[in-house]
Structure formats: structure tokens, C-alpha cells
Design a protein around this motif. Structure first.
Motif, mmCIF file in Angstrom:
data_model
loop_
_atom_site.group_PDB
_atom_site.id
_atom_site.type_symbol
_atom_site.label_atom_id
_atom_site.label_comp_id
_atom_site.label_asym_id
_atom_site.label_seq_id
_atom_site.Cartn_x
_atom_site.Cartn_y
_atom_site.Cartn_z
ATOM 1 N N PRO A 13 42.286 38.667 41.904
ATOM 2 C CA PRO A 13 43.606 39.144 42.369
ATOM 3 C C PRO A 13 43.681 39.241 43.938
ATOM 4 O O PRO A 13 44.705 39.376 44.287
ATOM 5 C CB PRO A 13 43.616 40.819 41.714
ATOM 6 N N ILE A 14 42.543 38.946 44.525
ATOM 7 C CA ILE A 14 42.586 39.255 46.175
ATOM 8 C C ILE A 14 41.567 38.289 46.532
ATOM 9 O O ILE A 14 40.510 38.123 46.218
ATOM 10 C CB ILE A 14 42.484 40.682 46.549
ATOM 11 N N GLY A 15 41.772 37.795 47.899
ATOM 12 C CA GLY A 15 40.635 36.955 48.666
ATOM 13 C C GLY A 15 40.747 35.562 48.396
ATOM 14 O O GLY A 15 41.601 35.087 47.802
ATOM 15 N N LYS A 16 39.741 34.963 48.604
ATOM 16 C CA LYS A 16 39.665 33.166 48.547
ATOM 17 C C LYS A 16 39.747 32.998 47.013
ATOM 18 O O LYS A 16 40.397 31.881 46.637
ATOM 19 C CB LYS A 16 38.505 32.883 48.911
ATOM 20 N N ARG A 17 39.321 33.522 46.068
ATOM 21 C CA ARG A 17 39.479 33.285 44.709
ATOM 22 C C ARG A 17 40.654 33.664 44.039
ATOM 23 O O ARG A 17 40.903 33.514 42.770
ATOM 24 C CB ARG A 17 38.247 34.072 43.972
ATOM 25 N N ALA A 18 41.877 34.307 44.721
ATOM 26 C CA ALA A 18 43.220 34.290 44.397
ATOM 27 C C ALA A 18 43.887 33.002 44.303
ATOM 28 O O ALA A 18 45.101 32.984 43.756
ATOM 29 C CB ALA A 18 43.982 35.504 45.263
ATOM 30 N N GLN A 19 43.200 31.915 44.763
ATOM 31 C CA GLN A 19 43.923 30.667 44.714
ATOM 32 C C GLN A 19 42.950 29.606 44.054
ATOM 33 O O GLN A 19 41.800 29.617 44.282
ATOM 34 C CB GLN A 19 44.234 30.304 46.268
ATOM 35 N N SER B 44 45.919 45.168 43.121
ATOM 36 C CA SER B 44 45.025 46.476 43.006
ATOM 37 C C SER B 44 44.713 46.684 41.373
ATOM 38 O O SER B 44 44.919 47.913 40.859
ATOM 39 C CB SER B 44 45.464 47.630 43.692
ATOM 40 N N ILE B 45 45.116 45.463 40.666
ATOM 41 C CA ILE B 45 44.961 45.748 39.178
ATOM 42 C C ILE B 45 43.961 46.340 38.505
ATOM 43 O O ILE B 45 42.445 45.846 39.487
ATOM 44 C CB ILE B 45 45.308 44.541 38.148
ATOM 45 N N ALA B 46 43.649 47.270 37.826
ATOM 46 C CA ALA B 46 42.401 47.671 37.487
ATOM 47 C C ALA B 46 41.633 47.107 36.200
ATOM 48 O O ALA B 46 40.726 47.534 35.680
ATOM 49 C CB ALA B 46 42.451 49.158 36.997
#
Length: 234
Positions: free
Chosen positions: A31-37, A102-104
Motif C-alpha cells: 500500500p505504500i512505497g516502491k511496491r505500490a506501483q 495504512s490498511i491493516a
């Protein structure tokens, strides 16, 4: 004559059925960072131009594996949403997660890649065609989440085993990523993930959910006394 007409129809069907391919069909993002794409690729393997449209969809699943999908334009950005691909060429597609960072627990999506019918003039206007749609699977999985799979019940119905599996973890899981020890007190067998995927169709379980799977029975095992222990695969 009928035989030749049938053969011609089959050739046209097959050429259309293999008109294009999409890779990857299954992917994982964060959900965040380089691997969000991530990138997808659409290959036009036919001899005519290909027009496709792409739709991001959120996906949930009930206990029998039936899916419910909804538009997910606010969660996933897909560029381009429409592409015209020349014969033998490829189109790169960018997919970016725009949802809650911020999904859990993991969330599942599909990118529908739909072939669009284009009206043609001239000799090809009356040609038989088959419009295809590929539904890729993308799981957005936060770091430090994991599945927790356990067998809740085992029953027999219509010469199949009905396996109830619970995922009490905060990430999606796959039965094909586990190993099983199957025992009825007399017989015992160890199954690896690749063996399980041959016995059960569809192995995905979403977080905090339960699914019932139909499984091909193992010979000589008494389902009344059957016990299956799950462990994480390698």
C-alpha cells in the motif's frame, strides 16, 4: 462441405481465442512505497490491431468462492485505460495503488482487460470474432501481515470431500502455499502445495474469512476419522 466449414470455423475461433495475452495474471503490491506501483504487459499476438479497455475492480469472496466486484477507481490508478495495439506489438500498463496507505489487512482487486469490438469495413467486416476479457488478480498486502490457515471441518458429499478452511490471519492465503499431513488414524499422507492444487480448484482465501473447498478424495482414507494439519510451505 460441412466438415470443411467446421474446420474453418475452428481455425477462426482459435486465432481469435489467442488474440492477446496479459502478464502478469496474478501479482502482489504494497500500500505504500516502491511496491505500490507495478507494470502489466498486453501482447497482441494476432494479425490485426487490438483495442482493449481496462477497469480496476475491488473483489470480495464468499465462503463458496463466489466473487463480488465493484468499481475501484479511487483505489487503483490504471494508465492507459484504453489502448490500441498493433499486430505483434505490446502495450505497457501502469497500475498504482491510491487507496488507504495504512490498511491493516490485505485487499484484493481485479484489473479487467476487455477486448473492444471495432467495426471494420471491407472484406473483414463479416468475419466471425470472439471478444475476450482477462481478469487479473492483484493483492495489496501490507508488510508484517500473514495468513493463518486451519482446517475447521471435513465432510463427504457427492463423492467429494468438503474441506472447511478458516483464515484467521490479516493477509490473504493460498492452500497451494501450504503443506498438509493427512491422516485417518490408519492411513497417512504428506501433501505439498503442488499436490494440493491438483486436488482442489481455486486455493485463495481472503483474510478473516472461511471458505469451503471441494477436494478429490484420497484413496483408502476414511473421511469419518480424517484429520488434516496445515503448515506453511517453503
Amino acid at each position: 462441405m460441412f466438415r470443411w466449414i467446421s474446420l474453418l470455423a475452428l481455425i477462426i475461433f482459435c486465432s481469435q481465442a489467442n488474440a492477446y495475452r496479459v502478464e502478469p495474471m496474478v501479482a502482489e503490491m504494497e500500500p505504500i512505497g516502491k511496491r505500490a506501483q507495478m507494470s502489466m504487459r498486453i501482447d497482441n499476438t494476432s494479425q490485426v490491431p487490438l483495442t482493449v479497455e481496462l477497469y480496476p475492480l475491488s473483489m470480495t469472496m464468499d465462503e463458496h468462492g463466489n466473487e463480488t466486484i465493484e468499481a475501484a477507481d479511487n483505489d487503483l490508478l490504471v494508465i492507459p485505460v484504453t489502448a490500441i495495439i498493433k499486430p505483434g506489438r505490446s502495450q505497457s500498463v501502469m497500475v498504482r495503488y491510491l487507496g488507504d496507505p495504512s490498511i491493516a489487512q490485505s485487499k484484493s482487486y481485479r484489473i479487467a482487460v476487455k477486448q473492444v469490438k471495432v467495426e471494420e469495413s471491407g472484406a473483414n467486416s463479416g468475419q466471425m470474432g470472439l471478444l475476450l476479457q482477462f481478469n487479473t488478480l492483484i493483492n495489496v498486502r501490507p508488510k508484517n501481515t500473514e495468513p493463518k490457515l486451519a482446517i475447521k471441518s471435513i465432510k463427504s458429499k457427492d463423492k467429494k470431500w468438503i474441506i472447511e478452511v478458516e483464515n484467521s490471519g490479516n493477509s490473504y492465503g493460498r492452500l497451494s502455499d501450504t503443506n498438509w499431513t493427512v491422516s485417518d488414524g490408519i492411513e497417512s499422507k504428506y501433501l505439498k502445495g503442488i499436490d494440493i492444487s491438483k486436488l482442489i480448484a481455486g486455493t485463495l482465501i481472503l483474510p478473516y474469512s472461511t471458505r469451503f473447498f471441494e477436494m478429490q478424495p484420497l484413496n483408502k482414507f476414511n473421511v469419518a476419522n480424517l484429520k488434516i494439519d496445515i503448515e506453511e510451505g517453503n
